[in-house]
Design a protein around this motif. Structure first.
Motif, PDB file in Angstrom:
ATOM      1  N   PRO A   1       3.415   9.520  -7.949  1.00  0.00           N
ATOM      2  CA  PRO A   1       1.971   9.299  -7.797  1.00  0.00           C
ATOM      3  C   PRO A   1       1.127  10.099  -8.781  1.00  0.00           C
TER       4      PRO A   1
ATOM      5  N   SER B   1       5.190  -5.128  -4.766  1.00  0.00           N
ATOM      6  CA  SER B   1       6.010  -4.055  -4.193  1.00  0.00           C
ATOM      7  C   SER B   1       6.588  -3.190  -5.305  1.00  0.00           C
TER       8      SER B   1
ATOM      9  N   THR C   1       0.827  -1.199   0.000  1.00  0.00           N
ATOM     10  CA  THR C   1       0.000   0.000   0.000  1.00  0.00           C
ATOM     11  C   THR C   1       0.866   1.257   0.000  1.00  0.00           C
ATOM     12  N   ALA C   2       0.249   2.337  -0.428  1.00  0.00           N
ATOM     13  CA  ALA C   2       0.875   3.665  -0.369  1.00  0.00           C
ATOM     14  C   ALA C   2      -0.245   4.671  -0.173  1.00  0.00           C
ATOM     15  N   THR C   3       0.081   5.750   0.498  1.00  0.00           N
ATOM     16  CA  THR C   3      -0.891   6.803   0.753  1.00  0.00           C
ATOM     17  C   THR C   3      -0.572   7.996  -0.131  1.00  0.00           C
ATOM     18  N   TYR C   4      -1.628   8.538  -0.724  1.00  0.00           N
ATOM     19  CA  TYR C   4      -1.489   9.723  -1.563  1.00  0.00           C
ATOM     20  C   TYR C   4      -2.729  10.574  -1.346  1.00  0.00           C
TER      21      TYR C   4
ATOM     22  N   ARG D   1       3.947  -0.688  -6.168  1.00  0.00           N
ATOM     23  CA  ARG D   1       3.872   0.284  -5.081  1.00  0.00           C
ATOM     24  C   ARG D   1       5.027   1.276  -5.167  1.00  0.00           C
ATOM     25  N   ASN D   2       6.215   0.787  -5.437  1.00  0.00           N
ATOM     26  CA  ASN D   2       7.381   1.662  -5.509  1.00  0.00           C
ATOM     27  C   ASN D   2       7.303   2.606  -6.707  1.00  0.00           C
TER      28      ASN D   2
ATOM     29  N   ARG E   1       4.909   5.317  -5.579  1.00  0.00           N
ATOM     30  CA  ARG E   1       5.538   6.225  -4.612  1.00  0.00           C
ATOM     31  C   ARG E   1       6.499   7.186  -5.301  1.00  0.00           C
ATOM     32  N   ALA E   2       7.183   6.717  -6.330  1.00  0.00           N
ATOM     33  CA  ALA E   2       8.147   7.560  -7.042  1.00  0.00           C
ATOM     34  C   ALA E   2       7.471   8.641  -7.872  1.00  0.00           C
TER      35      ALA E   2
END
Length: 156
Positions: A83, A73, A60-63, A76-77, A80-81
Motif C-alpha cells: 500500500p 481484484s 476494496t482494501a482498507t489502509y 486490489r491485490n 494490499r501487497a
C-alpha cells in the motif's frame, strides 16, 4: 509565562486531546463521509494504466482506516501487497494545498506520478501551478506536512 510558552502548552494539550479520540479515518487521510479515498478512484490504475480509473465497491482494501476501491481484484491485490507504493502522498490531499499549509480535497483527474509517488491536486488549474515548480513545491510540502497532517482540514 510568555505567549510562546503558552502557545506551546496549548498545542501539547490539543495534541493530547486529539490522541485520546478515535476517528473513522485517520486524521491525515482525505476521505468522504463513508471513509472512501480518492472519490472511489483506483489508486493502482494510475501506475498500471497511466490514467485515472473509477474503482468498484466489489474490490476494496482498507489502509490507515480509509477504504480504497479498485477496478479489479488484481489491482486490489497489488495494493494490499504494497500500500505504501500505491497510496497517494499527503493522505490523498492536494499536494499544492499542502505546500500552502492547507488540506484540500482533490480532483482524481488532476494527478501526477513523480519519482514513483502519486500526487493529486485540487483541480487542473491548481495542478498547472504545482507543475510549474514540482521540486520546490514538493520540498515545501514535505517540510509542512508533519505539522499539519494530524490537524483537521477545517482548522487550517
Amino acid at each position: 509565562m510568555s505567549s510562546s510558552k503558552t502557545f506551546k502548552t496549548f498545542l501539547m494539550a490539543v495534541g493530547i486531546f486529539l490522541t485520546g479520540h478515535s476517528f473513522a479515518a485517520d486524521s491525515d487521510a482525505n476521505a468522504d463521509a463513508n471513509d472512501i479515498a480518492i472519490h472511489g478512484y483506483d489508486t493502482v490504475a494510475y501506475f498500471t494504466e497511466s490514467k485515472p480509473t473509477q474503482g468498484s465497491t466489489k474490490f476494496t482494501a482498507t489502509y490507515k482506516n480509509t477504504i480504497y476501491q479498485f477496478a479489479s481484484s488484481d489491482n486490489r491485490n497489488k495494493f494490499r501487497a504494497n500500500p505504501e507504493k500505491y497510496a497517494p502522498q499527503f493522505g490523498g490531499h492536494c499536494a499544492m494545498g499542502v505546500a500552502l499549509n492547507k488540506k484540500l480535497d482533490v480532483d482524481p483527474t488532476a494527478w501526477r506520478i513523480v519519482e514513483g509517488k502519486l500526487y493529486l491536486n485540487l483541480n487542473k488549474q491548481v495542478q498547472d501551478k504545482w507543475v510549474s515548480d514540482i521540486s520546490g513545491n514538493l520540498k515545501t510540502a514535505y517540510e509542512i506536512w508533519p505539522s499539519i497532517k494530524d490537524k483537521p482540514a477545517a482548522s487550517l
